[in-house]
Design a protein around this motif. Structure first.
Motif, PDB file in Angstrom:
ATOM      1  N   LYS A  43       0.967 -18.847  25.588  1.00 31.77           N
ATOM      2  CA  LYS A  43      -0.450 -18.796  25.954  1.00 31.77           C
ATOM      3  C   LYS A  43      -0.666 -17.615  26.893  1.00 31.77           C
ATOM      4  O   LYS A  43       0.077 -17.427  27.864  1.00 31.77           O
ATOM      5  CB  LYS A  43      -0.888 -20.093  26.626  1.00 31.77           C
ATOM      6  N   ILE A  44      -1.712 -16.816  26.610  1.00 29.99           N
ATOM      7  CA  ILE A  44      -2.012 -15.620  27.395  1.00 29.99           C
ATOM      8  C   ILE A  44      -3.499 -15.599  27.716  1.00 29.99           C
ATOM      9  O   ILE A  44      -4.337 -15.768  26.826  1.00 29.99           O
ATOM     10  CB  ILE A  44      -1.630 -14.334  26.630  1.00 29.99           C
ATOM     11  N   ASP A  45      -3.825 -15.385  28.987  1.00 31.55           N
ATOM     12  CA  ASP A  45      -5.206 -15.221  29.425  1.00 31.55           C
ATOM     13  C   ASP A  45      -5.276 -13.979  30.311  1.00 31.55           C
ATOM     14  O   ASP A  45      -4.386 -13.749  31.148  1.00 31.55           O
ATOM     15  CB  ASP A  45      -5.681 -16.437  30.229  1.00 31.55           C
ATOM     16  N   PHE A  46      -6.347 -13.187  30.142  1.00 31.87           N
ATOM     17  CA  PHE A  46      -6.514 -12.017  31.000  1.00 31.87           C
ATOM     18  C   PHE A  46      -7.941 -11.503  30.928  1.00 31.87           C
ATOM     19  O   PHE A  46      -8.714 -11.853  30.030  1.00 31.87           O
ATOM     20  CB  PHE A  46      -5.527 -10.900  30.626  1.00 31.87           C
ATOM     21  N   LEU A  47      -8.278 -10.659  31.890  1.00 33.09           N
ATOM     22  CA  LEU A  47      -9.546  -9.941  31.927  1.00 33.09           C
ATOM     23  C   LEU A  47      -9.238  -8.465  31.726  1.00 33.09           C
ATOM     24  O   LEU A  47      -8.396  -7.905  32.429  1.00 33.09           O
ATOM     25  CB  LEU A  47     -10.251 -10.153  33.260  1.00 33.09           C
ATOM     26  N   ILE A  48      -9.903  -7.842  30.748  1.00 33.68           N
ATOM     27  CA  ILE A  48      -9.678  -6.425  30.489  1.00 33.68           C
ATOM     28  C   ILE A  48     -10.934  -5.642  30.838  1.00 33.68           C
ATOM     29  O   ILE A  48     -12.045  -5.988  30.422  1.00 33.68           O
ATOM     30  CB  ILE A  48      -9.257  -6.185  29.019  1.00 33.68           C
ATOM     31  N   ASP A  49     -10.754  -4.599  31.654  1.00 41.76           N
ATOM     32  CA  ASP A  49     -11.847  -3.713  32.045  1.00 41.76           C
ATOM     33  C   ASP A  49     -11.534  -2.312  31.559  1.00 41.76           C
ATOM     34  O   ASP A  49     -10.397  -1.827  31.720  1.00 41.76           O
ATOM     35  CB  ASP A  49     -12.021  -3.699  33.567  1.00 41.76           C
TER      36      ASP A  49
END
Length: 240
Positions: A167-173
């Motif tokens: 499982k992978i969660d992230f915020l990309i800017d």
């Protein structure tokens, strides 16, 4: 570390050991600089906390079983220059050149050939966690500038033979183009390290994306995939 990889390593936090019920070591506030950097530059890589533990019972029979691996507050800066060369490439080249020597230096003097060279042992990890981490990538030739933050990765029974949940969660800017996106991915992963063939089953991907030019609008993407096969070596990908 300097001799084998060229990295300059600073360990400013405490080193902690545990012996029961698991044999483990914990490092805090670690930073590393590439050979071309000085300690006045921002570190190429940094970790607020890293912890690894081994299960005791398998050690009694001469086997290594990694019970847990945790990285918290990892920060990594990847930069590709105007000529297209990545700052990480010198590290990979150095490790490749020093590979055999590094393996001999890191392996216990009393370890037999099986313990030194068995890849299955090295990748049999009961639990892997990456918490609150950040990866920055900038390509000065194309102008691409992306930061992945709030990165969380969790996997159990990570090994190169059988499928394991990930499982992978992230915020990309992204500065160019201007956008930000919340990403969540969940799948069962099968690693084919020898033939560079990776299989993702029961894959779900959800994103919420906002574009800088359209502040009041949000784009939602929800993708469900039965099976994704990536044969990286020959550039072949198959999606069911």
């Amino acid at each position: 570390m300097r001799q084998q990889s060229g990295l300059e390593l600073a360990l400013d936090g405490p080193l902690s050991w545990s012996f029961y019920p698991r044999l483990g070591v914990r490092v805090e506030d670690a930073r590393a600089w590439l050979p071309a950097q000085s300690d006045e530059d921002d570190a190429f890589a940094a970790i607020e906390r890293a912890e690894v533990s081994l299960a005791l019972a398998p050690l009694l029979s001469g086997r290594i079983a990694i019970d847990g691996l945790t990285l918290e507050g990892m920060s990594l800066d990847l930069i590709r220059d105007e000529q297209g060369k990545g700052n990480w490439e010198v590290l990979l080249e150095r490790l490749e050149q020093k590979g055999d020597n590094a393996e001999a230096a890191l392996a216990p003097a009393s370890a037999g050939p099986a313990m030194r060279h068995d890849a299955d042992v090295a990748l049999d990890i009961a639990s892997v966690q990456v918490l609150d981490s950040r990866i920055h990538y900038a390509d000065r030739r194309s102008g691409l500038d992306i930061t992945v933050s709030d990165l969380k990765i969790s996997g159990t029974n990570v090994n190169p033979v059988n499928a394991f949940p990930l499982k992978i969660d992230f915020l990309i800017d992204s500065a160019a183009p201007g956008m930000s996106s919340d990403v969540s991915l969940q799948s069962k992963v099968r690693l084919g390290l020898e033939d560079a063939r990776y299989v993702l089953e029961d894959l779900t991907l959800d994103t919420q994306t906002r574009l800088t030019e359209f502040e009041d609008q949000e784009q939602a993407l929800s993708l469900s995939v039965e099976r994704l096969v990536a044969e990286v070596a020959n550039g072949h990908y198959c999606l069911d």
